[in-house]
Design an enzyme around this catalytic site. Structure first.
Site, PDB file in Angstrom:
ATOM      1  N   SER A 289       0.839  -1.193   0.000  1.00  0.00           N
ATOM      2  CA  SER A 289       0.000   0.000   0.000  1.00  0.00           C
ATOM      3  C   SER A 289       0.873   1.240   0.000  1.00  0.00           C
ATOM      4  CB  SER A 289      -0.910   0.022   1.235  1.00  0.00           C
ATOM      5  OG  SER A 289      -0.193   0.451   2.382  1.00  0.00           O
ATOM      6  N   ASP A 290       0.298   2.384  -0.300  1.00  0.00           N
ATOM      7  CA  ASP A 290       1.014   3.643  -0.165  1.00  0.00           C
ATOM      8  C   ASP A 290       0.879   4.122   1.286  1.00  0.00           C
ATOM      9  OD1 ASP A 290       2.460   5.921  -0.793  1.00  0.00           O
ATOM     10  OD2 ASP A 290       1.359   6.284  -2.663  1.00  0.00           O
TER      11      ASP A 290
END
Length: 449
Positions: A289-290
């Site tokens: 994920s970011d």
């Protein structure tokens, strides 16, 4: 640590990667598996946090350092300290440390800084970009990190996008060609792919990360983290094409985008992350994920963080960049598994992918920093490569008209040239964003001229 090399297949460096993954996974408890899916920021990281929570990954955000102007050896000392804590856990699974080395190892004082992607894109030189990747990999490994969050292969479609400088081009064909940074960072993939997995790292290589999947450069009106409104055919032709080149080079990780595709948040899009990337395209690495991306899901899915965890993990995110609220993430994901809302098969799939990358990256055999690489940081050879990159990236927009005297070549009789503006003699501004801090800084923030 459990067992010996003779009894544990996963400790046998000569065993097939998939056999090592299967053996290690079979020995893991649920807390150990969820720990592997958790990536935390260095400011909340201590040896007990890593050991007690079986943390799988640590990172530093832009502007997060051991201390001001820390030398490469200071970074190595810090990261090795985290690694020794991971190795002291029951199964001794090493962490993978990630860093935003997007134009050189740009968070580290004294490292070689290369032009940003928008400049490298102007070179049209795939071999140059590959060499930049190889130099960056050496300087990243010298500081103890194993993973560079690069390359960004966004197709810039609207220059109003504030992260335009992170894109090689608006043309997907050019981006595809210049995705050679992957082979520079990871090394050239072997012709024979053991177990169908093409990346086999040397100690001079790092894990690469293609980002941000997918369409982040095509948002409506160029709004950052906005909505890319295109048909699937256009998404495939323009925005997905560079990822195919990255996958062909064996890129080990893919970072999901904050943005949306036709209103669907990428971090919640099962079709794109699982059906397309993993199943149709055969991606065997893991999806990260970011930064704090699960919080970005709160608007469409309510403020319930637990629900955001559920939706994102079920969509296909394998490792979550928490980065601070790791205790809440671990608690919520544990509860989701125990309630059956996230299946154990989904957890096992995520952990298999993470372990696979760690094995093929050589982390089990070489978890600690190779101090012989310290001399590569900012070395003469890398500085000259940076100068070559700058020379090839320069673009003359206009050289006069038929009725005007051309600006170039310069008249040899010219004694002085005025260079003016806030960026004229400011090293920090000239380096730009993602240099020591996410937004960049002014002044002599590093070594250079």
């Amino acid at each position: 640590m459990e067992g010996s090399n003779e009894t544990c297949v996963y400790k046998n460096k000569d065993a097939p990667v998939e056999a090592r993954v299967k053996d290690l996974l079979s020995r893991m408890t649920l807390p150990e598996k969820i720990g592997q899916m958790t990536q935390i920021e260095r400011v909340v990281t201590t040896p007990p946090v890593i050991t007690d929570n079986f943390i799988g990954s640590v990172l530093n955000g832009g502007g997060s350092w051991p201390f001001e102007d820390a030398k490469t050896s200071d970074w190595a000392d810090m990261i090795d300290g985290y690694q020794n804590a991971a190795l002291a856990s029951r199964l001794g699974i090493p962490i993978i440390y990630g860093i935003d080395a997007v134009h050189g190892n740009n968070n580290v004082y004294g490292a070689t800084i290369f032009p940003h992607n928008i400049g490298l894109g102007a070179t049209r030189d795939a071999d140059l970009i590959r060499r930049v990747g190889a130099a960056t990999a050496l300087e990243v490994r010298a500081c103890g990190a194993h993973w560079a969050f690069a390359p960004c292969v966004a197709a810039l479609r609207d220059p109003r996008w504030g992260r335009s400088y992170e894109s090689y081009s608006e043309d997907p064909d050019i981006i595809c060609e210049l995705s050679s940074l992957v082979s520079g960072l990871q090394g050239e993939p072997p012709k024979e792919h053991p177990n169908g997995y093409p990346f086999l790292a040397g100690r001079n290589n790092v894990v690469a990360c293609a980002k941000h999947f997918v369409g982040d450069g095509g948002t409506d009106k160029g709004i950052n983290e906005g909505n890319t409104i295109v048909s699937y055919e256009e998404l495939e032709k323009i925005h997905l094409a560079p990822y195919l080149n990255c996958l062909a080079q064996g890129v080990s990780t893919v970072m999901a985008s904050y943005s949306s595709w036709n209103g669907s948040k990428l971090h919640s899009d099962y079709f794109l992350l699982t059906e397309l990337l993993k199943q149709k395209l055969g991606f065997k690495g893991f999806v990260i994920s970011d930064w704090e991306a699960l919080e970005r899901l709160s608007e469409p899915f309510g403020s319930n963080y637990r629900n955001c965890v559920k939706i994102s993990v079920n969509a296909g995110v394998d490792m979550v960049m928490v980065p601070f609220k790791y205790e809440q993430f671990i608690k919520d994901l544990t509860d989701l598994v125990e309630s059956g809302e996230v299946t154990m098969s989904r957890i096992d799939d995520a952990v298999e992918r993470i372990l696979r990358v760690k094995f093929v990256a050589g982390l089990f055999e070489h978890p600690l920093t190779d101090r012989s690489l310290l001399g590569t940081v900012g070395c003469k050879e890398h500085r000259e490569l940076a100068r070559e990159s700058v020379r090839k990236s320069l673009v003359l927009l206009k050289n006069g008209t038929n009725s005007e005297k051309p600006f170039l070549p310069l008249d040899r009789n010219v004694k002085r040239i005025l260079v003016t503006g806030t960026h004229a003699d400011d090293l920090g501004y000239q380096c730009g964003g993602w240099t020591k801090a996410w937004f960049g800084l002014s002044g002599r923030i590093t070594i250079g001229n």
